[in-house]
Design an enzyme around this catalytic site. Structure first.
Site, PDB file in Angstrom:
ATOM      1  N   GLY A  64     -15.729 -10.675  23.315  1.00 21.85           N
ATOM      2  CA  GLY A  64     -15.122  -9.361  23.265  1.00 21.85           C
ATOM      3  C   GLY A  64     -15.901  -8.361  22.432  1.00 21.85           C
ATOM      4  O   GLY A  64     -17.099  -8.509  22.156  1.00 21.85           O
ATOM      5  N   CYS A  65     -15.194  -7.313  21.994  1.00 22.82           N
ATOM      6  CA  CYS A  65     -15.836  -6.166  21.351  1.00 22.82           C
ATOM      7  C   CYS A  65     -16.497  -6.509  20.026  1.00 22.82           C
ATOM      8  O   CYS A  65     -17.383  -5.787  19.577  1.00 22.82           O
ATOM      9  CB  CYS A  65     -14.813  -5.057  21.143  1.00 22.82           C
ATOM     10  SG  CYS A  65     -14.157  -4.354  22.673  1.00 22.82           S
ATOM     11  N   ASN A  66     -16.072  -7.564  19.363  1.00 16.90           N
ATOM     12  CA  ASN A  66     -16.684  -7.942  18.091  1.00 16.90           C
ATOM     13  C   ASN A  66     -18.019  -8.656  18.264  1.00 16.90           C
ATOM     14  O   ASN A  66     -18.777  -8.831  17.306  1.00 16.90           O
ATOM     15  CB  ASN A  66     -15.750  -8.849  17.282  1.00 16.90           C
ATOM     16  CG  ASN A  66     -15.280 -10.057  18.073  1.00 16.90           C
ATOM     17  OD1 ASN A  66     -14.290  -9.952  18.789  1.00 16.90           O
ATOM     18  ND2 ASN A  66     -15.956 -11.185  17.957  1.00 16.90           N
ATOM     19  N   MET A 122     -14.623  -5.103  15.867  1.00 17.30           N
ATOM     20  CA  MET A 122     -13.305  -5.735  15.995  1.00 17.30           C
ATOM     21  C   MET A 122     -13.092  -6.172  17.434  1.00 17.30           C
ATOM     22  O   MET A 122     -13.555  -5.505  18.355  1.00 17.30           O
ATOM     23  CB  MET A 122     -12.201  -4.758  15.595  1.00 17.30           C
ATOM     24  CG  MET A 122     -12.320  -4.238  14.180  1.00 17.30           C
ATOM     25  SD  MET A 122     -13.492  -2.866  14.017  1.00 17.30           S
ATOM     26  CE  MET A 122     -12.502  -1.526  14.675  1.00 17.30           C
TER      27      MET A 122
END
Length: 359
Positions: free
Chosen positions: A141-143, A346
């Site tokens: 994901g975004c992290n 995050m």
């Protein structure tokens, strides 16, 4: 064990790329003939002005063609290869390097599944040396851009003088579901297509006269929030026969509430305080996420100017967002030798990743 100062990995160059077509939020609403006032408000109050998207073709009846999961995977592959190659070349050019200098390629994506991975496909596509080692980080994901930076920094430290690139490629258009639910609207109002690459090397450069504009990478700190494990996730949508991303409305507040914890851990034993950090590069996760992190860390509007600007101009481009902000910071030319910076991303887990850097 902390590497000696001369062997600390250093960022050498950054490059970004997007898809060829961009839309305002109003244009996206018009393209899908969305008239629900709550959904329209969500789009138009997102602090996003424009995003790069690869939308399905019009269906001739005022809507867009339904894309099956197989079509979305095809879209992801084609888009990822195009954007990834462009970002990689731009990164190497800024670093004063060539494709032939690359010794490790670490690719990140969460918007499609590829086997063999994106790293192998790009090595073949671009004619990179077949002996270039590689790694693929998929689905974090975004992290994940900072997770990859940790992997790449460790590789660079173990191989002084050799070039490694982290490449984040997110074809978010290949991860969309189209229905009338607010759950879907939250996701569809936020994400855009984008790729970003960062070159890293430890030890002496082959050319000692080369100008290095990037910082040393000093330290990482992570924080998993187990109580929010399901707050960001992919589910299989049985009705539409494809994956659907879910974002819990409480995500901004959960992330914000844990921001101090992980930053304080990052700065522990360094002798630094938050007030000593000159540059903050926070993931452009959305307006509420940026606001929550800013409030909890007491960041100013100036501190998050690039985070806000990237969200405005590109939307959330997932794992590569912080590198879009980093590129803007370098272009600004304000970072001075000795300055400290904090990178923060995050994503699902829920997870906060951080890195401490110094110019």
């Amino acid at each position: 064990m902390t590497p000696a100062a001369g062997l600390r990995p250093r960022a050498l160059g950054v490059g970004t790329a997007v898809t060829g077509t961009s839309y305002t939020q109003q244009e996206v609403l018009d393209a899908f003939d969305i008239n629900d006032p709550k959904i329209r408000s969500l789009f138009l109050n997102s602090a996003i002005e424009r995003r790069h998207l690869t939308l399905p073709p019009a269906d001739g009846a005022g809507g867009r063609v339904h894309e099956a999961q197989g079509d979305l995977l095809d879209k992801h592959k084609a888009t990822a290869l195009e954007m990834g190659a462009e970002a990689l070349r731009a990164c190497l050019k800024r670093a004063g390097a060539e494709l032939s200098d690359l010794r490790h390629l670490c690719c990140v994506t969460s918007t499609g599944l590829l086997t063999p991975g994106l790293s192998a496909l790009l090595i073949k596509e671009l004619g990179i040396d077949r002996h270039c080692s590689r790694s693929d980080i998929v689905g974090m994901g975004c992290n994940a851009g900072l997770n990859a930076l940790g992997v790449a920094s460790g590789w660079a430290t173990a191989h002084p003088g050799e070039l490694v690139v982290v490449l984040c490629v997110e074809a978010c258009s290949a991860a969309y579901t189209m229905d009338s639910t607010m759950r879907t609207a939250v996701v569809n109002s936020l994400f855009g297509d984008g790729a970003a690459a960062l070159a890293i090397r430890s030890g002496p450069a082959p050319d000692e006269t080369a100008v290095v504009e990037g910082p040393q990478i000093l330290k990482f700190a992570s924080c998993l929030i187990p109580n929010a494990i399901d707050a960001m996730r992919y589910d299989w949508d049985r009705d539409q026969g494809r994956f659907s991303f879910y974002l819990d409305p409480q995500v901004p507040y959960v992330v914000g509430a844990h921001a101090e914890l992980v930053v304080d851990r990052l700065l522990a034993d360094t002798g630094l305080r938050r007030s000593d950090i000159a540059h903050w590069l926070v993931h452009s996760g959305g307006k509420k996420v940026i606001d929550a992190v800013s409030v909890n860390l007491r960041l100013t509007r100036h501190d998050v100017r690039h985070t806000v600007g990237v969200l405005r101009d590109y939307g959330n481009v997932s794992s590569g967002s912080f590198l879009f902000s980093y590129e803007r910071l370098l272009d600004e030319g304000v970072a001075q030798p000795g300055d400290y910076g904090v990178l923060m991303t995050m994503g699902p887990g829920s997870t906060i990743e951080t890195a401490l850097v110094q110019w």
